[in-house]
Design a protein around this motif. Structure first.
Motif, PDB file in Angstrom:
ATOM      1  N   UNK A 273       0.828  -1.206   0.000  1.00 54.17           N
ATOM      2  CA  UNK A 273       0.000   0.000   0.000  1.00 54.17           C
ATOM      3  C   UNK A 273       0.862   1.255   0.000  1.00 54.17           C
ATOM      4  N   UNK A 274       1.980   1.215   0.701  1.00 53.09           N
ATOM      5  CA  UNK A 274       2.904   2.354   0.727  1.00 53.09           C
ATOM      6  C   UNK A 274       3.478   2.618  -0.656  1.00 53.09           C
ATOM      7  N   UNK A 275       3.984   1.569  -1.295  1.00 51.79           N
ATOM      8  CA  UNK A 275       4.612   1.731  -2.606  1.00 51.79           C
ATOM      9  C   UNK A 275       3.583   2.157  -3.655  1.00 51.79           C
ATOM     10  N   UNK A 276       2.351   1.688  -3.511  1.00 54.53           N
ATOM     11  CA  UNK A 276       1.295   2.125  -4.434  1.00 54.53           C
ATOM     12  C   UNK A 276       1.139   3.646  -4.382  1.00 54.53           C
ATOM     13  N   UNK A 277       1.240   4.213  -3.185  1.00 55.88           N
ATOM     14  CA  UNK A 277       1.152   5.671  -3.046  1.00 55.88           C
ATOM     15  C   UNK A 277       2.386   6.346  -3.642  1.00 55.88           C
ATOM     16  N   UNK A 278       3.559   5.766  -3.432  1.00 54.30           N
ATOM     17  CA  UNK A 278       4.764   6.321  -4.051  1.00 54.30           C
ATOM     18  C   UNK A 278       4.651   6.316  -5.569  1.00 54.30           C
ATOM     19  N   UNK A 279       4.097   5.237  -6.110  1.00 59.12           N
ATOM     20  CA  UNK A 279       3.970   5.129  -7.564  1.00 59.12           C
ATOM     21  C   UNK A 279       3.044   6.204  -8.128  1.00 59.12           C
ATOM     22  N   UNK A 280       1.961   6.500  -7.431  1.00 63.17           N
ATOM     23  CA  UNK A 280       1.051   7.542  -7.885  1.00 63.17           C
ATOM     24  C   UNK A 280       1.775   8.881  -7.993  1.00 63.17           C
ATOM     25  N   UNK A 281       2.574   9.181  -6.975  1.00 59.54           N
ATOM     26  CA  UNK A 281       3.296  10.454  -6.969  1.00 59.54           C
ATOM     27  C   UNK A 281       4.421  10.455  -8.003  1.00 59.54           C
TER      28      UNK A 281
END
Length: 404
Positions: free
Chosen positions: A331-339
């Motif tokens: 879930x953390x990396x998914x947010x990094x990917x969006x940014x």
């Protein structure tokens, strides 16, 4: 080599479907016996086909970076999901040989001397600081966040992670001396000082992180309470009330596990408490993907619990608590990917398109490692004495931090 790769792919695809266009323009569809995702791959050169047969773990990333292979009719995440799912299912005979060879040579690659450790850290963490501002949270927490709710923002989840760790450290009085091993850009140390009254020493091998952390301390007016040193954990000679390490154990290397936990033991006062937060794997000792080892984290290795606990057992430390965080990092990396995706143009200007492809591959592969390949995070709480902490976990939830 085209025929050999065709043979490999027929054996490899056990789940889902992979459509492949070869460099000569011919096409083939590989269907597994199990349901799964469907993706397409185009191989633009015969060199890419040869490399995939000889060293697939390294070649896929390198040939994607060079543009010699690419997803076709789908995005990179879908293609990698098909490939990574099938690696878990079976792999192929050549990949199995590669993995066995990597395992045999693993001890040599994990001999992270002081000089080599500094070089490994600089490879990733001394990149232009602007890059990290373009995909991390404002506090630059570059580790697994803690999602207490599915609707938390990245900033909220990273703050929750820091308070979750603080609760396990049992910072029950101001003035406790804390050692932060692998202190990153200083966010955890500053939070422990401001909100819990701790006196923190952070150590890192990254000059860029060290300089940024020192500047943040000045801006926060915490010079008398927090300091950062450019230092290896093996050179610490002081004992602390608390020791914390977040996202650093993965960089130690298997050959140093026992030395690491002996160091934690020696840095702790007799009644001290330590919390170690690390990426791990649920399926026993393994190896690091060679592309990741070469381009992203040289010297890095995600440890299994079995080899971690084996090293702890030799250190004289008690394991007083262990928590497994399963999908929090995905879930953390998914947010990094969006940014990262939202700032792709700025990152391209900062570096180039090849770097963007490399980093994109790293982020997608990392997220999928937690979703389909058995990676997770663990937090281990350690003490030197059996009676240092209460015998139930209630104290972790009783203290309310500021703003809660």
């Amino acid at each position: 080599m085209r025929k050999l790769l065709d043979f490999v792919l027929r054996k490899f695809i056990q789940a889902g479907t992979l459509h492949v266009t070869f460099s000569d323009g011919s096409q083939c569809v590989y269907r597994g016996g199990e349901k799964g995702p469907e993706a397409g791959l185009i191989l633009k050169t015969s060199q890419a086909e040869k490399a995939l047969v000889l060293n697939s773990g390294l070649a896929f990333g390198e040939k994607y970076m060079s543009g010699e292979l690419a997803p076709q009719g789908c995005d990179l995440e879908t293609l990698m999901r098909v490939l990574m799912t099938n690696i878990v299912k079976q792999g192929h005979v050549f990949e199995e040989i590669e993995d066995r060879l990597r395992y045999i040579t693993r001890p040599l690659k994990s001999l992270n001397s002081l000089k080599k450790s500094r070089r490994n850290v600089a490879h990733h963490y001394d990149l232009n600081g602007r890059l990290y501002d373009l995909f991390l949270d404002k506090d630059r927490q570059y580790s697994c966040a803690y999602f207490q709710r599915d609707d938390m923002t990245l900033e909220e989840a990273q703050l929750a992670k820091k308070h979750h760790i603080a609760a396990k450290l049992k910072l029950d009085r101001p003035g406790l001396e804390v050692l932060d091993i692998g202190s990153g850009w200083g966010g955890l140390a500053i939070t422990l000082a401001k909100e819990y009254g701790a006196r923190v020493v952070g150590i890192t091998l990254s000059r860029e992180q060290w300089e940024t952390s020192r500047q943040r301390v000045k801006e926060e007016g915490l010079e008398g309470q927090v300091r950062f040193e450019l230092m290896d954990y093996r050179n610490v000679r002081h004992q602390f009330d608390r020791v914390v390490s977040v996202g650093m154990f993965e960089h130690v290397g298997g050959a140093q596990f026992q030395r690491y936990f002996q160091g934690v033991h020696d840095c702790l006062k007799p009644d001290g408490v330590a919390v170690i937060h690390s990426i791990g794997r649920m399926d026993g000792p393994g190896t690091t993907n060679p592309w990741l080892q070469k381009y992203i984290f040289p010297g890095g290795y995600s440890p299994s619990l079995s080899e971690t606990f084996a090293a702890v057992e030799k250190s004289g430390l008690w394991v007083t608590d262990c928590e497994i965080l399963r999908l929090h990092y995905a879930m953390t990396i998914a947010e990094w990917r969006k940014r990262f995706d939202a700032n792709k143009a700025a990152i391209t200007d900062l570096y180039d398109e090849r770097f963007v492809r490399m980093f994109e591959l790293y982020l997608i592969g990392s997220e999928l490692a937690f979703r389909v390949q058995g990676h997770m995070n663990f937090q281990i709480q350690l003490t030197r004495a059996v009676d240092t902490l209460p015998i139930t976990r209630n104290y972790m939830f009783e203290r309310k931090h500021k703003g809660s």
